[in-house]
Design a protein around this motif. Structure first.
Motif: not given
Lengths: 282, 294
Positions: A19-21, B101-106, B111-119
């Motif tokens: 998913x991340x990839x 393990x690694x839940x926070x990292x995942x 979540x960061x694509x939320x900040x990408x403008x749709x265009x």
């Protein structure tokens, strides 16, 4: 975890990594393209590791001037977009805090009428009133101005509701105590309400900054001149002259620069971001 | 609704409300009123005179094959985006909830694509799949697929759906994960003791308990696909090829702002207004009341 299932856990990690990839790949690819020459980009398949032209391409895009959309540097586009995003976020927060304060802490005729007026704006997004709003902007001389880019976006039903919900949870005793101590409305707002609202303001700020940064239809409508463009509108202008000498490596650089600031805000302010997102949808 | 203790000022509350009310009146209510009014008039091409035509504009719009085509495109597009974005987000959220393990990292990385403008999201996918330079387009062609979203309507639709869904996954993911973490562990443990495996537990316990979140997200995703994806379509396909990706919002913009057909554009605006009012009403009525198990 309920029981030990090593295979299941392995599968979960595998799915998440896949998913991340998928989530990251388009951006990584664009980043790689932004460090290569236009010839390399236009001769697929492009190698999937960064090329040697990072400093050269980014320097040219930010400060090179010539050849970009109407000779506007990306640094000016970034400045425009930052102004818009900050003004929209701060403006929305101030305006909706004041409205919520009036609606919750005062009793006056037409209070509910105003409340519903604000509520109804939820049902009138720009998309359903494009032409008449454009006409208002022309009549008021707001085309190609920062005011035109920001002020009409500052009304906010969701932010007003959020503050209203929060203000309603403040105990009456606190208000009474403040009044007995001689605090007027302004004093109460400044010394009690504002400090208590800090968390909400921070959370809302992250959401609204991104809202302002990612605007598309509005800046498209109200800007004509190239040096008033936001970076996203300029980007679209760059690719719409496609095939005729589009400087694709510059397009890639601009794309990366257009998405890095809001992504950084989300990642660095993740806690506020998640809170803001979940709260503002209640 | 109303506090017991309030401040006694008479003028101050109006002053506090003034900025918000001024903006909403000038930029929301007046234009909306104009849109409704204009939808009942027909203007000559030079904008010199206009005549009252009643519901004629609506009749013209609703019998226009182009408009009905655009309506179909919008429905297909919105449903595909909503289903794809919800399914992918649910899968990722369930997996994130499962790992320790690694839940926070995942979570951060998802979540960061939320900040990408749709265009911008649209452009990223265009770069990958553009026939002229996209590496993935190149690989598809080498594998024998006749890939050209600039000519093939279905492929163009696929491209904008993928871009729109890609951007929305992170939003849904956050809500699904919050919903999953709100489910009491004891409930799932009890089912496990009774011998229910992970698959059974998911469909019999977790999924039903997630239904309020899912329903809420379905409405939000539909609104997103209807309105916020304008940027993707405008930047990537321009409604083409041959109107294959022309959604209702794109058509309002194109007919009004580009082709200056004010009567038709206003009638389309009013129809869209009705759709938003309907969706908002659904969101407020049903989300809170009907789908609720806790």
């Amino acid at each position: 975890m309920i029981e030990r299932r090593p295979v299941g856990t392995l599968l979960a990690h595998f799915t998440l990594i896949a998913g991340i990839v998928i989530v990251a790949f388009p951006i990584y690819y664009t980043f790689v393209a932004s460090t290569r020459t236009i010839a390399e980009i236009l001769a697929p398949p492009m190698p999937l590791w960064p090329g040697p032209h990072f400093l050269e391409n980014y320097g040219q895009a930010l400060f090179g001037g010539l050849g970009r959309i109407g000779g506007v540097d990306v640094s000016l586009l970034l400045a425009n977009t930052t102004v818009v995003a900050l003004a929209v976020a701060v403006g929305k927060i101030v305006i909706s805090m004041l409205s919520a304060y009036a609606i919750v802490f005062f009793r006056f005729p037409l209070r509910m009428v105003f409340f519903w007026m604000i509520f109804i704006t939820l049902m009138l997004p720009v998309e359903v009133r494009i032409m008449p709003t454009y006409k208002v902007m022309v009549d008021l001389g707001l085309i190609d101005t920062y005011a035109g880019l920001t002020v009409p976006l500052m009304a906010s039903a969701t932010a007003t509701f959020l503050f209203r919900q929060f203000f309603l949870t403040i105990p009456d005793e606190l208000v009474e105590a403040a009044r007995i101590d001689g605090a007027g409305p302004w004093r109460f707002f400044k010394d009690i309400l504002l400090p208590l609202s800090k968390t909400n303001i921070a959370a809302l700020f992250v959401i609204l900054f991104i809202y302002g940064w990612t605007q598309y239809l509005w800046p498209l409508l109200v800007t004509n001149s190239n040096d008033m463009n936001t970076i996203i509108i300029a980007l679209r202008k760059m690719i719409s002259f496609a095939d005729a000498e589009t400087e694709w490596h510059m397009v890639m650089v601009t794309t990366i620069l257009a998405l890095v600031p809001p992504v950084l805000v989300v990642v660095l302010m993740q806690r506020w971001f998640v809170k803001g997102l979940v709260d503002s949808e209640k | 609704m109303q506090r017991r203790v309030t401040f006694p000022n008479r003028v101050l509350p109006y002053l506090l409300l003034a900025p918000q009310i001024a903006i909403t009146s000038v930029f929301f209510f007046w234009p909306a009123f104009q849109a409704v009014k204009q939808s009942l008039y027909r203007e000559d091409p030079f904008g010199l005179s206009s005549a009252f035509v009643g519901l004629e504009n609506f009749r013209a719009v609703l019998t226009d094959p182009n408009y009905l085509h655009s309506l179909r495109v919008t429905v297909v597009f919105s449903l595909s985006v909503a289903v794809a974005a919800l399914a992918a987000a649910l899968l990722l959220a369930v997996m994130t909830d499962r790992v320790v393990k690694g839940r926070g990292v995942y979570r951060t990385l998802l979540i960061w694509p939320y900040a990408v403008a749709p265009a911008v999201a649209g452009m990223l996918w265009l770069f990958l799949f553009s026939p002229a330079m996209g590496t993935l387009a190149f690989l598809l062609r080498r594998a024998g697929v006749a890939w050209d979203p600039l000519l093939d309507g279905d492929q163009a639709m696929l491209l904008v759906v993928v871009a729109a869904a890609w951007k929305q996954v992170s939003y849904n993911f956050i809500f699904f994960l919050a919903g999953l973490q709100a489910i009491p562990r004891s409930l799932i443990e009890a089912a496990a003791i009774d011998g229910a495996g992970p698959w059974r537990r998911f469909w019999s316990i977790i999924f039903p308990l997630l239904s309020p979140v899912s329903f809420y997200l379905l409405v939000v995703n539909t609104v997103y696909a209807f309105f916020d994806t304008f940027g993707i379509i405008h930047a990537v396909t321009g409604g083409g090829p041959a109107k294959a990706t022309e959604t209702l919002v794109y058509k309002v913009f194109n007919d009004g702002y580009v082709n200056l057909d004010l009567g038709s554009s206003s009638a389309q605006s009013v129809i869209l207004m009705a759709i938003v009012i309907g969706l908002t009403a659904v969101q407020f009525r049903y989300v809170e009341k009907k789908v609720h198990y806790a």
